[in-house]
Design a protein around this motif. Sequence first.
Motif, PDB file in Angstrom:
ATOM      1  N   THR A  54      -4.076 -19.842 -31.018  1.00  0.00           N
ATOM      2  CA  THR A  54      -4.022 -20.924 -30.018  1.00  0.00           C
ATOM      3  C   THR A  54      -3.798 -22.274 -30.678  1.00  0.00           C
ATOM      4  O   THR A  54      -4.103 -23.305 -30.086  1.00  0.00           O
ATOM      5  N   ASN A  58      -4.159 -25.586 -28.382  1.00  0.00           N
ATOM      6  CA  ASN A  58      -3.974 -25.361 -26.950  1.00  0.00           C
ATOM      7  C   ASN A  58      -5.161 -25.816 -26.117  1.00  0.00           C
ATOM      8  O   ASN A  58      -5.043 -25.960 -24.894  1.00  0.00           O
ATOM      9  N   ASP A  59      -6.300 -26.042 -26.744  1.00  0.00           N
ATOM     10  CA  ASP A  59      -7.488 -26.515 -26.032  1.00  0.00           C
ATOM     11  C   ASP A  59      -7.788 -27.982 -26.324  1.00  0.00           C
ATOM     12  O   ASP A  59      -8.896 -28.456 -26.075  1.00  0.00           O
ATOM     13  N   LEU A 100     -15.350 -29.015 -22.479  1.00  0.00           N
ATOM     14  CA  LEU A 100     -14.416 -28.058 -23.038  1.00  0.00           C
ATOM     15  C   LEU A 100     -13.042 -28.106 -22.377  1.00  0.00           C
ATOM     16  O   LEU A 100     -12.022 -28.037 -23.057  1.00  0.00           O
ATOM     17  N   ALA A 101     -12.994 -28.211 -21.073  1.00  0.00           N
ATOM     18  CA  ALA A 101     -11.707 -28.181 -20.381  1.00  0.00           C
ATOM     19  C   ALA A 101     -10.931 -29.469 -20.650  1.00  0.00           C
ATOM     20  O   ALA A 101     -11.436 -30.559 -20.382  1.00  0.00           O
ATOM     21  N   PRO A 102      -9.698 -29.381 -21.163  1.00  0.00           N
ATOM     22  CA  PRO A 102      -8.938 -30.602 -21.466  1.00  0.00           C
ATOM     23  C   PRO A 102      -8.767 -31.529 -20.269  1.00  0.00           C
ATOM     24  O   PRO A 102      -8.851 -32.747 -20.402  1.00  0.00           O
TER      25      PRO A 102
END
Length: 940
Positions: free
Chosen positions: A881, A688-689, A343-345
Amino acid sequence: MKGKSGETAVTPRTVFQVNGVWIAHAHSICAGSAFFVALLVGCYLHFHKIVQNEYFGYPQEWFPSVSATIGDRYPERSFYQLLIALTAGPRFLLLLFTYILTAREGAKAPLWLVLVGVIRTFTCGGWTYVTSTDDHDWHDIFMISYMVLTIPWTALRIALTPAGKALQWRKWTATAFFTTIAPLIYFFIQHKVKRVPGAYTIYAFLEWALIVFDIAFDAGAMYDFEGLQLNVVDTTGKLRNSSVGFLKESTQTTPEDKRIPSVASFVVSTINYFLYWSVLTSLGLVIWYFPLWYMGISGYEALLLSIVATFLLVIPPFRRLLVALPQIAWLGNALGIAAGYVLAPSDRVLVVGAGAAFGAISFAIQTYSAAHRPAGFSAANGAAFVLGLLLSAVAKMYLWTNNPIWPIMNENNGGFVRVGVTVAIFAALFTNVGEPTPSTAVKANRESSILSGLGLGAVVFIFQTYFSDGSTLPLWVWEGYPVRGPTPLPHGLVTIAVVALGLYAGLAYRNILSTKYLLFAHLATAVLCLFKHWFGYAGGLVLGAYTGAVAPSLLEAAGRHTPWRSFGIGMLVVVLFMLAETWTVAYAFVPGGPALRERTWAVMVAHQVCLTAGVINAKRVRLDTATRAAGRGLAKVLRLTMAGITIVLALGSLVTYQRLQHVVPAPVHPEEKLLTAGIWTIHFGLDNDMWAAEVRMRDLIRDAELDVIGLLESDTQRTIGGHRDITQRIAEELGFYADYGPGPNKHTWGAALLSRFPILNSTHHLMPSPVGELAPAIHATLDVYGTPVDIVVFHSGQEEDVEDRRLQTLGVSTIMRNAVNPTILLSYLVTKPHEGNYNTYVSEFSGMHDIDPSDDWDRWCEYILYKGIKRTGYARISRSTITDTELQVGKFVVGEPPSYENARIEESAVPVGRQFPQMFRGDGVRGHRYHVFDEPRYFA
């Protein structure tokens, strides 16, 4: 002939015969498929349940453990148990043949080896059929016993293996197996004791790695059993009429047949290369996300160097391991697809970088192995490489230029990440071992590894830049309405077909490397660079056909050298070209950028120089046609290639037909003669994600009831954009005409126009930009209820370049001044209301008026201006987002006198058809709401 009893003697007759190597293969296939079919079924049916452990679930944990996959749920447990039962037959035959091979008079070690093997097989059955949910203690007892017995099994098997390929294979796989145990224990403790989120997922990967290495260790029997044969002999004559013949002696595999690539290996190679291209084309895209937010160099750009991991092949043990076990590197490539679960870019981009590194290594070792085998294998490798590219292009066509297994895709925006990971695992495990055989190799002679690397790098870059997406070439030569050249649909399929036919021609006619064809390709590249419409497109098609034709030969030439040299240089060339291509448009944000400012032509000259070096260096391959098998091998590759081309084009045709059935454009409120226009800076379609945002954009545009919208920062048809077209999905699903705007060779960040009204004419402009970034503009005339209305979409340059913005302001204002039709400007102006350049945009000179000049204090970038048309409303809708900029919307009515008074009226006085949607009031929907002044504004 009669015996003593007077009966006729019967001559023993072999009725069935199988080479021992098939016992090893059957064992590997049954065992491997047992685990990985269960993994596939489990992920498809119960993904969230089988990744759940006692502490965490998805998304902290996103890959299931072996025990959760094979033992917890129906039907995956049943698939596993059925297939592992089928493994018993080849397993006991493997033990028997092992004993026959190793037994020596007076030697007890072979007997101990087989005894350990039999007990170990029964303990495997124990933890297979007594699952952890049935009886956790007995499941663990059987499992621990199996692991303990693996130690003597491995040690004895290695001790009884003579020097050769089998010994080398077993040493490497055993080392990999036991080396994996230490980190396995570490991450189990991290999970069980320290309860670290995500630790169990890493533990699961290591657990699956143990399965792979365990099966691979026993697969080494394929080297031992080549000289053994299992025969069924009829000694009584009872089977004299038997028709069994599919494995009779007359059809047994011979050394000659090993010179012919198999259908299965060709299919697996093509799938692997499809996955390779999918990961490679996503690398620049996910890296690009970070400088977008930093507005400059972010540091993550260094991950481009991940593909030069091919230089690591200079380490002999590492190279030998991966050549002997290419499955490892291809499994590593799958990380680039599994990154979609992260999940975290910042973490996701690192995983993609690791996958791309393994992908480059896989490409190198597979080509190296193929080049050191008979000619048919190298031709098959080159064909699979190109077909994999074309399959990825078809997959992108299916999902409107997004590859469904990219790490920017998920279940919400159309991604098939779960399917992609599963296919990647299976394809990796079924990859053939491409052991080089120097006795059959075509020697490199005086060829240069440097020149081979240059040619290889040019091929990869040309494919990625122009042909990884069918819509790229049409948009290179696109100049707006009326249509005077190719369009992404259906001509994207034409691009794919031409590259495919070029591939076939290159395999069938090996003189494709001659100078005359090379010169013709250079001329075609110049045509693509200098001309537009159909003529420029024809130049691009010739370049594609030629690159497809020479790719197999240039790959083979690179493979004839030690892979770290040719492929290290080749991948470094690709990195340099990627940076150069980016520098041509990003010159204002990068060191040394002005040297390549707007010089795409220089990049094209450079890749043609490198291609020339590779072609001249690659001597014609002297095919070994002395044997019938070699000739059959090349003929078979041609048949397989044509079959692959047919499948690719059939899939492409189906996708093209399906997409052509799109919604017919029509305005939302024709009864009011309403034109609802919006402007949105979409940040290259990444939210944004770091997920692809087209679906969310589509939904907001639909709910806002837009008839016309200008999209800014929309040019994604380059490596850092993934060669995408954000307009396609929105246009087809909602019913818009689309003008992509200035193409990727115009060096802008992009401006696009979508209109439900017919676009009568559109002209693309590049505003004066002597210092800073180029400012794109579209000036289009629409047929709005029978009235021509001009729409100008414009993106001004950056804040720092004052003179640029002054000149750009004057240029756009002149366009609007000269417009004779009612005109609407949808823009990004980089100015405050009533200050500086604003007073040129909104002035007597331009004739334009601000849609809301009162107290809209928060504006800085986006503005809607108008003249000669009645304005009735204005609203600002928050972005959620999706991007970093809101959606601004204006409502206009055609056929009524224009009004420039700024007196506002209540919504109750506005006809319902002219009102803004109610859904965005208050908290709104999906994070979208009216903001700044918290409600729409209406004007008399």
